[in-house]
Design a protein around this motif. Structure first.
Motif, mmCIF file in Angstrom:
data_model
loop_
_atom_site.group_PDB
_atom_site.id
_atom_site.type_symbol
_atom_site.label_atom_id
_atom_site.label_comp_id
_atom_site.label_asym_id
_atom_site.label_seq_id
_atom_site.Cartn_x
_atom_site.Cartn_y
_atom_site.Cartn_z
ATOM 1 N N VAL A 40 31.952 46.009 37.806
ATOM 2 C CA VAL A 40 32.251 47.260 38.491
ATOM 3 C C VAL A 40 33.612 47.198 39.170
ATOM 4 O O VAL A 40 34.321 48.195 39.252
ATOM 5 C CB VAL A 40 31.144 47.575 39.526
ATOM 6 C CG1 VAL A 40 31.456 48.831 40.295
ATOM 7 C CG2 VAL A 40 29.808 47.681 38.857
ATOM 8 N N THR A 41 33.990 46.037 39.643
ATOM 9 C CA THR A 41 35.227 45.913 40.413
ATOM 10 C C THR A 41 36.483 45.922 39.557
ATOM 11 O O THR A 41 37.581 46.050 40.080
ATOM 12 C CB THR A 41 35.199 44.616 41.232
ATOM 13 O OG1 THR A 41 34.999 43.510 40.346
ATOM 14 C CG2 THR A 41 34.089 44.665 42.268
ATOM 15 N N VAL A 42 36.337 45.765 38.242
ATOM 16 C CA VAL A 42 37.497 45.714 37.349
ATOM 17 C C VAL A 42 37.482 46.948 36.460
ATOM 18 O O VAL A 42 36.592 47.120 35.636
ATOM 19 C CB VAL A 42 37.466 44.429 36.481
ATOM 20 C CG1 VAL A 42 38.661 44.396 35.549
ATOM 21 C CG2 VAL A 42 37.407 43.199 37.345
ATOM 22 N N TRP A 43 38.484 47.813 36.630
ATOM 23 C CA TRP A 43 38.582 49.010 35.795
ATOM 24 C C TRP A 43 39.410 48.670 34.567
ATOM 25 O O TRP A 43 40.553 48.271 34.658
ATOM 26 C CB TRP A 43 39.238 50.146 36.572
ATOM 27 C CG TRP A 43 39.332 51.393 35.759
ATOM 28 C CD1 TRP A 43 40.387 51.800 35.008
ATOM 29 C CD2 TRP A 43 38.327 52.374 35.588
ATOM 30 N NE1 TRP A 43 40.109 52.984 34.377
ATOM 31 C CE2 TRP A 43 38.834 53.363 34.721
ATOM 32 C CE3 TRP A 43 37.028 52.532 36.058
ATOM 33 C CZ2 TRP A 43 38.106 54.472 34.341
ATOM 34 C CZ3 TRP A 43 36.309 53.639 35.683
ATOM 35 C CH2 TRP A 43 36.851 54.594 34.829
ATOM 36 N N SER A 44 38.800 48.818 33.385
ATOM 37 C CA SER A 44 39.533 48.484 32.166
ATOM 38 C C SER A 44 39.656 49.659 31.207
ATOM 39 O O SER A 44 40.081 49.479 30.080
ATOM 40 C CB SER A 44 38.856 47.309 31.465
ATOM 41 O OG SER A 44 37.536 47.641 31.111
ATOM 42 N N GLY A 45 39.287 50.841 31.641
ATOM 43 C CA GLY A 45 39.454 52.011 30.791
ATOM 44 C C GLY A 45 38.220 52.897 30.791
ATOM 45 O O GLY A 45 37.137 52.505 31.211
ATOM 46 N N PHE A 46 38.439 54.104 30.294
ATOM 47 C CA PHE A 46 37.373 55.100 30.236
ATOM 48 C C PHE A 46 36.513 54.878 28.995
ATOM 49 O O PHE A 46 37.031 54.677 27.899
ATOM 50 C CB PHE A 46 37.998 56.506 30.193
ATOM 51 C CG PHE A 46 36.993 57.601 30.196
ATOM 52 C CD1 PHE A 46 36.468 58.072 31.381
ATOM 53 C CD2 PHE A 46 36.567 58.182 29.011
ATOM 54 C CE1 PHE A 46 35.547 59.092 31.401
ATOM 55 C CE2 PHE A 46 35.640 59.203 29.008
ATOM 56 C CZ PHE A 46 35.137 59.661 30.208
ATOM 57 N N SER A 47 35.191 54.902 29.180
ATOM 58 C CA SER A 47 34.283 54.703 28.059
ATOM 59 C C SER A 47 32.921 55.299 28.384
ATOM 60 O O SER A 47 32.513 55.352 29.542
ATOM 61 C CB SER A 47 34.138 53.205 27.770
ATOM 62 O OG SER A 47 33.163 53.002 26.775
ATOM 63 N N THR A 48 32.229 55.717 27.341
ATOM 64 C CA THR A 48 30.849 56.198 27.502
ATOM 65 C C THR A 48 29.854 55.245 26.846
ATOM 66 O O THR A 48 28.699 55.613 26.624
ATOM 67 C CB THR A 48 30.692 57.601 26.891
ATOM 68 O OG1 THR A 48 31.039 57.544 25.514
ATOM 69 C CG2 THR A 48 31.548 58.617 27.614
ATOM 70 N N LYS A 49 30.277 54.017 26.583
ATOM 71 C CA LYS A 49 29.411 53.087 25.860
ATOM 72 C C LYS A 49 28.172 52.715 26.658
ATOM 73 O O LYS A 49 27.125 52.451 26.075
ATOM 74 C CB LYS A 49 30.178 51.831 25.440
ATOM 75 C CG LYS A 49 30.471 50.854 26.549
ATOM 76 C CD LYS A 49 31.152 49.609 25.997
ATOM 77 C CE LYS A 49 31.386 48.601 27.097
ATOM 78 N NZ LYS A 49 31.980 47.386 26.599
ATOM 79 N N TRP A 50 28.256 52.718 27.993
ATOM 80 C CA TRP A 50 27.090 52.352 28.786
ATOM 81 C C TRP A 50 26.033 53.445 28.738
ATOM 82 O O TRP A 50 24.836 53.163 28.817
ATOM 83 C CB TRP A 50 27.490 52.040 30.224
ATOM 84 C CG TRP A 50 28.437 50.873 30.293
ATOM 85 C CD1 TRP A 50 29.721 50.876 30.736
ATOM 86 C CD2 TRP A 50 28.167 49.537 29.871
ATOM 87 N NE1 TRP A 50 30.274 49.636 30.617
ATOM 88 C CE2 TRP A 50 29.333 48.787 30.084
ATOM 89 C CE3 TRP A 50 27.061 48.888 29.327
ATOM 90 C CZ2 TRP A 50 29.424 47.435 29.794
ATOM 91 C CZ3 TRP A 50 27.162 47.547 29.038
ATOM 92 C CH2 TRP A 50 28.322 46.837 29.268
ATOM 93 N N TYR A 51 26.457 54.688 28.611
ATOM 94 C CA TYR A 51 25.482 55.767 28.444
ATOM 95 C C TYR A 51 24.800 55.677 27.079
ATOM 96 O O TYR A 51 23.615 55.943 26.948
ATOM 97 C CB TYR A 51 26.142 57.133 28.634
ATOM 98 C CG TYR A 51 26.452 57.417 30.079
ATOM 99 C CD1 TYR A 51 25.450 57.793 30.950
ATOM 100 C CD2 TYR A 51 27.743 57.290 30.575
ATOM 101 C CE1 TYR A 51 25.714 58.042 32.273
ATOM 102 C CE2 TYR A 51 28.019 57.537 31.892
ATOM 103 C CZ TYR A 51 27.002 57.914 32.744
ATOM 104 O OH TYR A 51 27.271 58.150 34.063
ATOM 105 N N GLY A 52 25.555 55.271 26.056
ATOM 106 C CA GLY A 52 24.960 55.042 24.746
ATOM 107 C C GLY A 52 23.973 53.891 24.773
ATOM 108 O O GLY A 52 22.893 53.961 24.170
#
Length: 152
Positions: A40-52
């Motif tokens: 959570v502490t490291v932002w590495s980009g926008f993604s919806t993979k966790w919702y998938g």
């Protein structure tokens, strides 16, 4: 500047701070839910993979359906019980035990939830020992939630 205008500006400021205090954690949770990284502490980009991944997890979906069923049954039971209690309190004139009945209806509003939950757990354990049921499961969760929600 009048005193009411000064009070109004402070009121708006405190109101804005209060809303920020309440909604900022929810907004940050929404933003970080689209984080590509596992941390959570490291932002590495926008993604919806966790919702998938969530939609592929059968246990999480089953738990969500159980929660929705409990919410539906609780809402129905508490509306029926609350309406019946309100009708008794408003339509009937003075009757023996009206003050006690009123206190029992409003008790969950002033009693800490931990105390209510613990007392209901002890009630269900005693009922299981004496009557052989209802057991601890979905039914007892619905009864406990309806007991708390009826007052509202």
């Amino acid at each position: 500047m009048t005193n009411s205008a000064r009070t109004s500006k402070w009121s708006w400021l405190f109101l804005g701070f209060g809303f920020f205090f309440l909604y900022a954690p929810m907004l940050s949770l929404i933003v970080y839910s689209f984080n590509e990284n596992r941390l959570v502490t490291v932002w590495s980009g926008f993604s919806t993979k966790w919702y998938g991944a969530l939609m592929q997890d059968d246990q999480m979906l089953a738990a969500a359906w159980v929660s929705l069923r409990i919410a539906f049954y609780t809402a129905c039971a508490s509306v029926v019980l609350g309406t019946m209690a309100a009708m008794v309190m408003t339509r009937m004139r003075a009757f023996r035990g009206k003050t006690l009945f009123s206190g029992m209806i409003t008790a969950p509003l002033v009693m800490p939830e931990v105390i209510t939950g613990l007392s209901l757990l002890l009630l269900f354990v005693a009922m299981e020992a004496v009557l052989g049921g209802p057991g601890r499961g979905m039914m007892t969760i619905v009864i406990a939630h309806a007991t708390f929600a009826t007052a509202y």
